[in-house]
Design a protein around this motif. Sequence first.
Motif, PDB file in Angstrom:
ATOM      1  N   PRO A   4      -2.918  45.632  39.798  1.00 25.46           N
ATOM      2  CA  PRO A   4      -1.527  45.381  40.217  1.00 25.46           C
ATOM      3  C   PRO A   4      -1.222  43.929  40.574  1.00 25.46           C
ATOM      4  O   PRO A   4      -0.196  43.387  40.168  1.00 25.46           O
ATOM      5  CB  PRO A   4      -1.364  46.300  41.438  1.00 25.46           C
ATOM      6  CG  PRO A   4      -2.323  47.418  41.180  1.00 25.46           C
ATOM      7  CD  PRO A   4      -3.510  46.778  40.519  1.00 25.46           C
ATOM      8  N   ARG A   5      -2.112  43.294  41.335  1.00 26.61           N
ATOM      9  CA  ARG A   5      -1.841  41.918  41.731  1.00 26.61           C
ATOM     10  C   ARG A   5      -1.767  40.996  40.523  1.00 26.61           C
ATOM     11  O   ARG A   5      -1.006  40.034  40.510  1.00 26.61           O
ATOM     12  CB  ARG A   5      -2.928  41.426  42.690  1.00 26.61           C
ATOM     13  CG  ARG A   5      -2.869  42.076  44.070  1.00 26.61           C
ATOM     14  CD  ARG A   5      -3.888  41.439  45.003  1.00 26.61           C
ATOM     15  NE  ARG A   5      -3.832  42.025  46.339  1.00 26.61           N
ATOM     16  CZ  ARG A   5      -4.614  41.657  47.345  1.00 26.61           C
ATOM     17  NH1 ARG A   5      -5.518  40.684  47.153  1.00 26.61           N
ATOM     18  NH2 ARG A   5      -4.511  42.230  48.523  1.00 26.61           N
ATOM     19  N   GLN A   6      -2.566  41.323  39.507  1.00 26.08           N
ATOM     20  CA  GLN A   6      -2.596  40.489  38.319  1.00 26.08           C
ATOM     21  C   GLN A   6      -1.322  40.667  37.481  1.00 26.08           C
ATOM     22  O   GLN A   6      -0.724  39.691  37.034  1.00 26.08           O
ATOM     23  CB  GLN A   6      -3.833  40.818  37.470  1.00 26.08           C
ATOM     24  CG  GLN A   6      -5.151  40.520  38.163  1.00 26.08           C
ATOM     25  CD  GLN A   6      -5.379  39.029  38.347  1.00 26.08           C
ATOM     26  OE1 GLN A   6      -5.437  38.273  37.391  1.00 26.08           O
ATOM     27  NE2 GLN A   6      -5.499  38.594  39.594  1.00 26.08           N
ATOM     28  N   TRP A   7      -0.908  41.917  37.266  1.00 30.35           N
ATOM     29  CA  TRP A   7       0.265  42.102  36.410  1.00 30.35           C
ATOM     30  C   TRP A   7       1.567  41.724  37.108  1.00 30.35           C
ATOM     31  O   TRP A   7       2.549  41.395  36.451  1.00 30.35           O
ATOM     32  CB  TRP A   7       0.332  43.491  35.780  1.00 30.35           C
ATOM     33  CG  TRP A   7       0.405  44.705  36.645  1.00 30.35           C
ATOM     34  CD1 TRP A   7      -0.592  45.603  36.877  1.00 30.35           C
ATOM     35  CD2 TRP A   7       1.557  45.213  37.332  1.00 30.35           C
ATOM     36  NE1 TRP A   7      -0.150  46.631  37.687  1.00 30.35           N
ATOM     37  CE2 TRP A   7       1.174  46.424  37.970  1.00 30.35           C
ATOM     38  CE3 TRP A   7       2.873  44.784  37.472  1.00 30.35           C
ATOM     39  CZ2 TRP A   7       2.053  47.176  38.740  1.00 30.35           C
ATOM     40  CZ3 TRP A   7       3.761  45.534  38.247  1.00 30.35           C
ATOM     41  CH2 TRP A   7       3.339  46.707  38.862  1.00 30.35           C
ATOM     42  N   ILE A   8       1.557  41.749  38.437  1.00 28.77           N
ATOM     43  CA  ILE A   8       2.737  41.262  39.151  1.00 28.77           C
ATOM     44  C   ILE A   8       2.899  39.760  38.910  1.00 28.77           C
ATOM     45  O   ILE A   8       4.000  39.266  38.648  1.00 28.77           O
ATOM     46  CB  ILE A   8       2.624  41.564  40.658  1.00 28.77           C
ATOM     47  CG1 ILE A   8       2.767  43.072  40.907  1.00 28.77           C
ATOM     48  CG2 ILE A   8       3.703  40.788  41.440  1.00 28.77           C
ATOM     49  CD1 ILE A   8       2.547  43.482  42.334  1.00 28.77           C
ATOM     50  N   GLN A   9       1.779  39.037  38.990  1.00 29.63           N
ATOM     51  CA  GLN A   9       1.811  37.610  38.700  1.00 29.63           C
ATOM     52  C   GLN A   9       2.195  37.349  37.246  1.00 29.63           C
ATOM     53  O   GLN A   9       2.901  36.392  36.933  1.00 29.63           O
ATOM     54  CB  GLN A   9       0.435  36.986  39.000  1.00 29.63           C
ATOM     55  CG  GLN A   9       0.078  36.920  40.470  1.00 29.63           C
ATOM     56  CD  GLN A   9       1.060  36.062  41.259  1.00 29.63           C
ATOM     57  OE1 GLN A   9       1.405  34.947  40.854  1.00 29.63           O
ATOM     58  NE2 GLN A   9       1.518  36.565  42.396  1.00 29.63           N
ATOM     59  N   LEU A  10       1.735  38.210  36.354  1.00 25.55           N
ATOM     60  CA  LEU A  10       2.046  38.073  34.934  1.00 25.55           C
ATOM     61  C   LEU A  10       3.542  38.240  34.680  1.00 25.55           C
ATOM     62  O   LEU A  10       4.143  37.482  33.902  1.00 25.55           O
ATOM     63  CB  LEU A  10       1.258  39.108  34.126  1.00 25.55           C
ATOM     64  CG  LEU A  10       1.526  39.141  32.613  1.00 25.55           C
ATOM     65  CD1 LEU A  10       1.187  37.796  31.986  1.00 25.55           C
ATOM     66  CD2 LEU A  10       0.719  40.261  31.964  1.00 25.55           C
TER      67      LEU A  10
ATOM     68  N   LEU B 179       5.958  37.723  36.841  1.00 27.58           N
ATOM     69  CA  LEU B 179       6.631  36.551  37.395  1.00 27.58           C
ATOM     70  C   LEU B 179       6.549  35.378  36.425  1.00 27.58           C
ATOM     71  O   LEU B 179       7.529  34.658  36.205  1.00 27.58           O
ATOM     72  CB  LEU B 179       5.990  36.161  38.735  1.00 27.58           C
ATOM     73  CG  LEU B 179       6.296  37.061  39.927  1.00 27.58           C
ATOM     74  CD1 LEU B 179       5.501  36.611  41.144  1.00 27.58           C
ATOM     75  CD2 LEU B 179       7.786  37.046  40.240  1.00 27.58           C
ATOM     76  N   PHE B 180       5.373  35.206  35.830  1.00 24.78           N
ATOM     77  CA  PHE B 180       5.196  34.128  34.856  1.00 24.78           C
ATOM     78  C   PHE B 180       6.091  34.343  33.641  1.00 24.78           C
ATOM     79  O   PHE B 180       6.723  33.409  33.147  1.00 24.78           O
ATOM     80  CB  PHE B 180       3.737  34.062  34.417  1.00 24.78           C
ATOM     81  CG  PHE B 180       3.509  33.199  33.207  1.00 24.78           C
ATOM     82  CD1 PHE B 180       3.693  31.832  33.278  1.00 24.78           C
ATOM     83  CD2 PHE B 180       3.114  33.756  31.995  1.00 24.78           C
ATOM     84  CE1 PHE B 180       3.492  31.025  32.155  1.00 24.78           C
ATOM     85  CE2 PHE B 180       2.909  32.964  30.882  1.00 24.78           C
ATOM     86  CZ  PHE B 180       3.092  31.590  30.960  1.00 24.78           C
ATOM     87  N   ALA B 181       6.178  35.587  33.178  1.00 21.84           N
ATOM     88  CA  ALA B 181       6.964  35.897  31.986  1.00 21.84           C
ATOM     89  C   ALA B 181       8.451  35.641  32.217  1.00 21.84           C
ATOM     90  O   ALA B 181       9.114  35.001  31.380  1.00 21.84           O
ATOM     91  CB  ALA B 181       6.737  37.349  31.571  1.00 21.84           C
ATOM     92  N   ILE B 182       8.975  36.122  33.334  1.00 18.90           N
ATOM     93  CA  ILE B 182      10.422  36.051  33.569  1.00 18.90           C
ATOM     94  C   ILE B 182      10.862  34.674  34.059  1.00 18.90           C
ATOM     95  O   ILE B 182      11.829  34.097  33.549  1.00 18.90           O
ATOM     96  CB  ILE B 182      10.853  37.132  34.577  1.00 18.90           C
ATOM     97  CG1 ILE B 182      10.436  38.527  34.084  1.00 18.90           C
ATOM     98  CG2 ILE B 182      12.359  37.061  34.795  1.00 18.90           C
ATOM     99  CD1 ILE B 182      11.007  38.899  32.730  1.00 18.90           C
ATOM    100  N   ILE B 183      10.147  34.142  35.051  1.00 20.13           N
ATOM    101  CA  ILE B 183      10.569  32.870  35.636  1.00 20.13           C
ATOM    102  C   ILE B 183      10.017  31.685  34.844  1.00 20.13           C
ATOM    103  O   ILE B 183      10.741  30.735  34.537  1.00 20.13           O
ATOM    104  CB  ILE B 183      10.117  32.776  37.111  1.00 20.13           C
ATOM    105  CG1 ILE B 183      10.711  33.933  37.927  1.00 20.13           C
ATOM    106  CG2 ILE B 183      10.535  31.426  37.706  1.00 20.13           C
ATOM    107  CD1 ILE B 183      10.273  33.959  39.375  1.00 20.13           C
ATOM    108  N   GLY B 184       8.731  31.748  34.518  1.00 21.36           N
ATOM    109  CA  GLY B 184       8.105  30.632  33.826  1.00 21.36           C
ATOM    110  C   GLY B 184       8.431  30.576  32.355  1.00 21.36           C
ATOM    111  O   GLY B 184       9.087  29.649  31.885  1.00 21.36           O
TER     112      GLY B 184
END
Length: 305
Positions: free
Chosen positions: A70-76, A78-83
């Motif tokens: 979960p912690r990894q895909w949450i960061q993923l 965030l990266f996809a949408i914001i980054g």
Amino acid sequence: MNKSRRLGLLMIISGATLWGISGPIIQWLFQQTTITSLDFLIIRLLLAGILILAVLSIRKQSIFSIWKEPRQWIQLILFAIIGMLGAQYAFIETVRISNAVTATLFQFLGPVLITIYVAIQYKKLPTFIQMLSIIIALSGIFFLITNGSIENIILTKVAIIFGLLTAIGFTFYTLQPASLIKKWGSPLIVGWGMLLAGIALLLCNRQFSFLALAKTFTFETSTMLFLAIFSGTLSFVLYIGSLKYLSAMETSLLSSIEPLVAVIVSITWLNESFGGFQLIGGALIVVAVIALSLPEKELGTVARE
């Protein structure tokens, strides 16, 4: 120089060159077709994301393992949408509203924001060189926007806003996915980032029709669309992948060839013309980034941690 460092240098130089080329290609597409920024992004993100993940799957890499943590895909996400989505949309809109060189130079302000972020995060005041570099970069933006005359601003307010958002997006996708890349590798992170961003954009733009858009394209414009997608996608993979071997500051320094490539291609191919003070502004931004990257080895080490 060890093998890993040589690989990192090759990746960032190649990625910066491809990104410098992709901007003018996208500008040409806007000039020659009716494609919109959203249309282009949906096609690029979905096709590139699917292609990267498919290649990884064929090479027997487990592309779904990241979703078990979960912690990894949450960061993923965030990266996809914001980054990924945020940076690419802001960049392409800046290209559409102004031109490829302006978009590339705004993106190049990212290292200035990275310097400020690192200083705040580690509660360390910027050095004299860093402060001077930031002032030089801001002066460069002033000349880029005004061409030396405050009464005759070259760029529109919308172009300036999207240009600044491009710089912020660049900063985010440089710093945020570092831990993800170290664990999963840049191809997987970029692949999922592009696919998720494309899906999110498609859901927000349900009027999009690939078949309807395809009917408006000729062989020439279709070929250029493919080149824009290929060069932009590969540049992202190479740029983010280089962060595994180089610091964020080092990649910022070496990516200074991006605006140079964009200027050369724009002038020789698109017949773009730029004011003298605009070119000076672009040069000041590049000089500022080089100054930020060269002397502060300590910040480069911090950025790796």
